[in-house]
Design a protein around this motif. Structure first.
Motif, PDB file in Angstrom:
ATOM      1  N   TYR A 194      18.992  20.528  67.547  1.00  0.00           N
ATOM      2  CA  TYR A 194      18.374  19.935  66.334  1.00  0.00           C
ATOM      3  C   TYR A 194      17.390  21.429  66.022  1.00  0.00           C
ATOM      4  CZ  TYR A 194      20.393  15.408  66.062  1.00  0.00           C
ATOM      5  OH  TYR A 194      21.341  13.933  66.253  1.00  0.00           O
TER       6      TYR A 194
ATOM      7  N   LYS B 145      12.404  19.026  64.042  1.00  0.00           N
ATOM      8  CA  LYS B 145      13.395  17.556  64.347  1.00  0.00           C
ATOM      9  C   LYS B 145      13.790  16.991  62.685  1.00  0.00           C
ATOM     10  CE  LYS B 145       8.603  18.085  65.974  1.00  0.00           C
ATOM     11  NZ  LYS B 145       6.830  18.208  66.522  1.00  0.00           N
TER      12      LYS B 145
ATOM     13  N   ILE C  21      17.462  14.731  62.064  1.00  0.00           N
ATOM     14  CA  ILE C  21      18.978  14.101  62.632  1.00  0.00           C
ATOM     15  C   ILE C  21      20.046  15.199  61.619  1.00  0.00           C
ATOM     16  CG2 ILE C  21      21.062  12.641  62.306  1.00  0.00           C
ATOM     17  CD1 ILE C  21      18.614  10.552  64.050  1.00  0.00           C
TER      18      ILE C  21
ATOM     19  N   GLU D 296       7.079  17.305  73.936  1.00  0.00           N
ATOM     20  CA  GLU D 296       7.040  16.304  73.604  1.00  0.00           C
ATOM     21  C   GLU D 296       6.431  15.982  71.964  1.00  0.00           C
ATOM     22  OE1 GLU D 296       8.875  13.228  77.127  1.00  0.00           O
ATOM     23  OE2 GLU D 296       7.084  13.973  77.120  1.00  0.00           O
TER      24      GLU D 296
ATOM     25  N   TYR E  21      10.707  13.078  69.104  1.00  0.00           N
ATOM     26  CA  TYR E  21      12.424  14.287  69.292  1.00  0.00           C
ATOM     27  C   TYR E  21      11.195  14.773  70.999  1.00  0.00           C
ATOM     28  CZ  TYR E  21      14.457  13.950  65.178  1.00  0.00           C
ATOM     29  OH  TYR E  21      14.916  13.113  63.487  1.00  0.00           O
TER      30      TYR E  21
ATOM     31  N   LYS F  64      10.942  19.231  72.520  1.00  0.00           N
ATOM     32  CA  LYS F  64      11.768  20.261  72.127  1.00  0.00           C
ATOM     33  C   LYS F  64      12.433  20.938  74.014  1.00  0.00           C
ATOM     34  CE  LYS F  64      10.551  25.088  70.491  1.00  0.00           C
ATOM     35  NZ  LYS F  64       9.192  25.430  69.825  1.00  0.00           N
TER      36      LYS F  64
ATOM     37  N   TYR G  99      15.757  21.052  69.252  1.00  0.00           N
ATOM     38  CA  TYR G  99      14.848  19.839  69.481  1.00  0.00           C
ATOM     39  C   TYR G  99      15.875  18.359  69.766  1.00  0.00           C
ATOM     40  CZ  TYR G  99      11.099  21.265  67.617  1.00  0.00           C
ATOM     41  OH  TYR G  99       9.605  22.453  67.787  1.00  0.00           O
TER      42      TYR G  99
ATOM     43  N   TRP H   2      17.100  14.124  71.252  1.00  0.00           N
ATOM     44  CA  TRP H   2      16.031  12.802  70.717  1.00  0.00           C
ATOM     45  C   TRP H   2      15.563  12.341  72.048  1.00  0.00           C
ATOM     46  CZ3 TRP H   2      15.715  10.520  66.141  1.00  0.00           C
ATOM     47  CH2 TRP H   2      15.097   8.863  66.069  1.00  0.00           C
TER      48      TRP H   2
END
Length: 396
Positions: free
Chosen positions: A80, A83, A85, A107, A111, A113, A123, A125
């Motif tokens: 993504y 941060k 969805i 971290e 999320y 990166k 980013y 999950w």
């Protein structure tokens, strides 16, 4: 004679002076060589020290690089741009696949990166990546992915659900599954739609949502009675009723296997003819009444659900059956029921096989006393884990 003596003295003096000059020159040459040798030794020491420091820096950088390397443990993992969805758009969202190596850059809560091997950053999950294992990761060892979701209420009962979910996560991963928590931070919990989208994007094999049977969480879940009485009653579709609800699950596995063999993954297939079915609900007027009269309830999509969840009706029903059976055996909550519904948003939104389990009722003093204790929460986690494991073992 005197002249001869003076001449000899002058000659001797000349010799002494010459010897002194030569000695001095020799001393100066030796001293110069000594200084040069000392300088060379010092230079070599400096070079050696610099080289050692450089090697140490390189080793530290390599160590950091190794520590920052992560491997993807789900079938599909989108990157993504922020941060959040988001819907995955073909050609616009880079996708990492199982076994791919990425570099961890940051971290932050839910999320992480990362940077891919092709240099793309974004980013992902955080629960879907893990430090590089010692051995290689191959597609032959790709684990089943189980998304663990928690009904969001913002109340203290969330802590009970978190404790159980984290325990299930550890137990599933010890069995070789990949567990993914749909959220960890109550301040940053995604919406139901976003969590359903995440599970779909990850290619999750199943989704298990848990909650406690308090009035608040039932309201949060949208659990209300149906005015038109359209709530699906699985008992009407199931040809048998269970008389052995307290039976050991291990003693019914053979019968389950026979029952499962008649089931297919086609959504139009008939329902499972479970001769040992210990999860048929009694006749109830609506979901609210079911929850008020039973220790625990597990929901799955109804077959005629107009929402996307209906596509996974068969798998969801199987999953519900196994989780409820093993959960009851471990917890002793033996009056639980399984219900098919199209009235729960969390169920309807799911694009993967999904069940929603009520761990127990906080309105029931005896149950509340049990489910708030860590040791009993471990039992609840074991029941859920055993049910999920049985589901996958029966499918294989």
């Amino acid at each position: 004679m005197k002249k001869i003596v003076n001449l000899l003295l002058y000659c001797l003096l000349g010799i002494v002076v010459s010897a002194g000059v030569l000695g001095m020159r020799h001393f100066m040459v030796q001293d110069k060589e000594r200084i040069e040798q000392e300088a060379e030794v010092h230079r070599q020491e400096v070079l050696a020290r610099e080289q050692a420091e450089q090697e140490a820096r390189q080793q530290e950088e390599e160590k950091k690089r190794k520590e920052s390397r992560r491997v993807v443990l789900v079938q599909s993992l989108p990157l993504y741009p922020e941060k959040k969805i988001q819907k995955v758009k073909s050609g616009r969202n880079p996708i990492c696949t199982y076994g791919e190596t990425v570099t961890l850059l940051e971290e932050d809560g839910l999320y992480a990166k990362v940077q891919t091997s092709t240099g793309e950053t974004g980013y992902v999950w955080g629960d879907c990546i893990t430090p590089m294992p010692e051995g290689s990761v191959t597609t032959d060892t790709q684990p089943k992915v189980v998304v663990l979701d928690i009904e969001q209420s913002g109340k203290e009962e969330d802590e009970i659900c978190f404790s159980v979910a984290q325990n299930v996560e550890k137990r599933l991963e010890a069995l070789g599954y990949q567990a993914v928590l749909a959220w960890r931070d109550t301040q940053a919990a995604p919406s139901d739609a976003k969590r359903a989208e995440l599970a779909s994007q990850l290619g999750a094999d199943v989704v298990v949502r848990i909650y406690t049977g308090s009035e608040d969480t039932q309201k949060e879940a949208g659990i209300t009675g149906s005015d038109d009485g359209t709530d699906t009653d699985p008992a009407a579709d199931d040809p048998t009723r269970a008389d052995d609800q307290e039976a050991d699950p291990a003693q019914t596995d053979d019968t389950d296997q026979e029952a499962d063999s008649a089931q297919t993954d086609n959504t139009d297939a008939p329902q499972i003819n479970d001769t040992d079915q210990d999860t048929d609900p009694a006749q109830t007027d609506d979901i609210e009444n079911l929850l008020n009269t039973k220790d625990i309830t597990i929901f799955c999509s109804s077959q005629d659900n107009p929402h996307p969840a209906a596509k996974y009706y068969t798998q969801s029903r199987k999953l519900a059956k196994y989780i409820l059976k093993y959960y009851q055996a471990v917890t002793g909550f033996n009056s639980g029921e399984m219900a098919e519904t199209s009235d729960l948003e969390a169920v309807n939104l799911s694009k993967r096989p999904m069940v929603m389990l009520c761990l127990g009722s906080l309105q029931n003093e005896q149950q509340a006393e049990k489910i708030t204790k860590p040791k009993f929460q471990a039992k609840m986690a074991k029941g859920i884990t055993d049910g999920v494991d049985a589901y996958f073992r029966k499918k294989s």
